[in-house]
Design an enzyme around this catalytic site. Structure first.
Site, PDB file in Angstrom:
ATOM      1  N   ALA A  81       4.456   4.125   2.900  1.00 42.27           N
ATOM      2  CA  ALA A  81       4.015   2.880   2.281  1.00 42.27           C
ATOM      3  C   ALA A  81       4.224   1.747   3.276  1.00 42.27           C
ATOM      4  O   ALA A  81       4.910   1.909   4.296  1.00 42.27           O
ATOM      5  CB  ALA A  81       4.800   2.620   1.001  1.00 42.27           C
ATOM      6  N   LYS A  82       3.632   0.620   3.015  1.00 45.11           N
ATOM      7  CA  LYS A  82       3.854  -0.557   3.858  1.00 45.11           C
ATOM      8  C   LYS A  82       3.426  -1.771   3.055  1.00 45.11           C
ATOM      9  O   LYS A  82       2.601  -1.670   2.155  1.00 45.11           O
ATOM     10  CB  LYS A  82       2.999  -0.462   5.134  1.00 45.11           C
ATOM     11  CG  LYS A  82       3.500  -1.327   6.272  1.00 45.11           C
ATOM     12  CD  LYS A  82       4.540  -0.596   7.106  1.00 45.11           C
ATOM     13  CE  LYS A  82       5.052  -1.446   8.244  1.00 45.11           C
ATOM     14  NZ  LYS A  82       5.879  -0.673   9.175  1.00 45.11           N
ATOM     15  N   GLY A  83       3.996  -2.919   3.403  1.00 46.86           N
ATOM     16  CA  GLY A  83       3.627  -4.142   2.710  1.00 46.86           C
ATOM     17  C   GLY A  83       3.467  -5.267   3.698  1.00 46.86           C
ATOM     18  O   GLY A  83       3.867  -5.150   4.866  1.00 46.86           O
ATOM     19  N   VAL A 119       0.851  -1.190   0.000  1.00 44.88           N
ATOM     20  CA  VAL A 119       0.000   0.000   0.000  1.00 44.88           C
ATOM     21  C   VAL A 119       0.881   1.232   0.000  1.00 44.88           C
ATOM     22  O   VAL A 119       1.797   1.350   0.811  1.00 44.88           O
ATOM     23  CB  VAL A 119      -0.931   0.017   1.240  1.00 44.88           C
ATOM     24  CG1 VAL A 119      -1.700   1.337   1.315  1.00 44.88           C
ATOM     25  CG2 VAL A 119      -1.890  -1.161   1.216  1.00 44.88           C
TER      26      VAL A 119
END
Ligand code: NAD
Length: 424
Positions: free
Chosen positions: A113-115, A68
């Site tokens: 962001a992050k995943g 994201v």
């Protein structure tokens, strides 16, 4: 007229709901920029990927992965990748949004962001984990890159996982691209000082706040929950500054010593036994009693949601330094404020890690590497400066440090949005 997001229906306990409530609190301080605030309430881009892998026994397994990008107004996305069975799109959205806030709060030229992958990594072999990581990297390869979005380690991912991600991305583009991820091994473009950077940042911010509220570190009692990367590094620096660490809790147990632990004996014990339990230089107590320990400084550095309303009513510290992400529930935040306990929020307190990640990315671009001293000096300068801006904002508006951090960060994000204008 804003259409609600159709792809999540956040419940009251959802981290995305918590994040939205934090945004609501900051709106009155944004002035005309509040016009752009809806930008903060929806991720710019959310990618869901299917990750099929072949297990060692020949069977196929499918996992769900996410990346994201919450906001890219100030620069490429930046944020970790989490491997955990409870990961959801909604959680990753919230973590990505908090990265937007954190990166802007310390003025790094990044968006947020992050995943994550919904997987129990402990159930996979090293080879399976490598296949999972490589396929995930390939799938999100369409939106990551050193100028697009730069992943890093988070819960259950480490330097080895970053090395696999860097290699996979590099294979796909046809050249070694070290700057696509941070938190890499040192000899693959990693940075000195990264491992202890978050703990160091917690200490620097804590020292600055303590000075401002007239709390001398010399002799101050410190309680730490979580004695891993963040908690142990921060605790050790407080001890070096003259403080006494009097209570420690980790997954293995809770120990206390009113005279302060001897770190020369404690650290080898933790390395040898994987936790503080059984340490002869302290007394074991019941886990819940940790929250009753008298101390000046409390450092939650383990998991999210640890400080609930009941614990907030018992905490006997003057200062809470949030080393972990999201350790304090919003209701507990209000109780601590009423009780006069000052909370330094995660979005500034634990930003030392992403700051040295930024240094790693800069060093990778120039292929010129700094000494650990240079890194620590630059880290200190950024953290002290960020804290000053946030402290002044809190005083000016008479708001909590958390709301002040959001105010500083959201203003920077929305100013960038306004200056860039809307495309087309
Ligand atoms: P880590 O895995 O090195 O350490 C975690 C610690 O928490 C361990 O000591 C473990 O025993 C303890 N713990 C686990 N479950 C517990 C429980 N139920 N009760 C008490 N203690 C428990 O992790 P870390 O890198 O130190 O990260 C800790 C927190 O800091 C996480 O919330 C993480 O998201 C956050 N954080 C880490 C970094 C970083 O650079 N490592 C950066 C920003 C935020």
């Amino acid at each position: 007229m804003n259409e609600p997001l159709s792809y999540v229906t956040p419940g009251p306990d959802s981290p995305w709901t918590t994040y939205l409530a934090q945004v609501d609190r900051v709106l009155p301080y944004l002035g005309p920029l509040a016009r752009w605030a809806e930008t903060l309430r929806r991720p710019k881009r959310a990618l869901i990927v299917d990750i099929p892998i072949e297990l060692d026994n020949g069977a196929m397994a499918h996992f769900e992965g996410y990346r994201v990008q919450h906001n890219l107004s100030r620069g490429p996305g930046k944020g970790g990748v989490r491997y955990h069975p409870a990961v959801t799109l909604e959680e990753v959205m919230a973590l990505a949004a908090w990265m937007s806030i954190k990166n802007a709060a310390v003025n790094l030229p990044y968006g947020g962001a992050k995943g994550g992958i919904r997987v129990d990594p402990k159930a996979l072999s090293t080879k399976e984990l490598e296949r999972l990581t490589r396929r995930y990297t390939s799938e999100i390869g369409i939106i990551i890159g050193p100028q697009q979005d730069i992943p890093a380690p988070d819960v259950n991912t480490n330097a080895q996982v970053m090395a696999w991600m860097m290699d996979t991305y590099s294979m796909n583009v046809g050249g070694t691209v070290t700057g696509v991820v941070t938190g890499k091994p040192i000899h693959l473009g990693g940075s000195l000082g990264r491992v202890k950077a978050t703990g160091r940042g917690v200490f620097v911010v804590g020292r600055e706040v303590a000075r401002r509220i007239g709390l001398p570190l010399d002799g101050a009692r410190v309680a730490v929950q979580g004695f891993g990367n963040v908690g142990s590094a921060a605790a050790e620096l407080f001890v070096q500054a003259g403080a006494r660490v009097v209570a420690i809790q980790d997954h293995s147990g809770t120990i206390v010593n009113p005279a302060g632990f001897d770190f020369g004996e404690l650290m080898p014990h933790v390395r040898a036994h994987g936790g503080v339990a059984g340490f002869a230089g302290g007394e074991a107590i019941d886990g819940e009693a940790f929250w009753d320990q008298p101390c000046e400084i409390l450092i939650p550095a383990a998991l999210e949601g640890q400080i609930n309303a009941a614990r907030a009513n018992r905490i006997r510290a003057r200062l809470v330094l949030e080393g972990a992400n999201g350790p304090t529930l919003p209701v507990a935040d209000d109780i601590l404020a009423e009780r006069g306990v000052l909370v330094v929020p995660d979005v500034i307190c634990n930003a030392g890690g992403v700051t040295v990640s930024y240094f790693e990315w800069v060093q990778d671009f120039s292929s010129f590497f700094w000494t650990e001293d240079e890194i620590n000096v630059r880290l200190e300068k950024i953290m002290v400066g960020a804290l000053k801006t946030i402290w002044d904002t809190a005083e000016r508006h008479k708001i909590s440090l958390r709301t002040a951090t959001f105010a500083v960060a959201c203003e920077r994000i929305l100013m960038a949005r306004q200056e860039r204008g809307l495309y087309p």
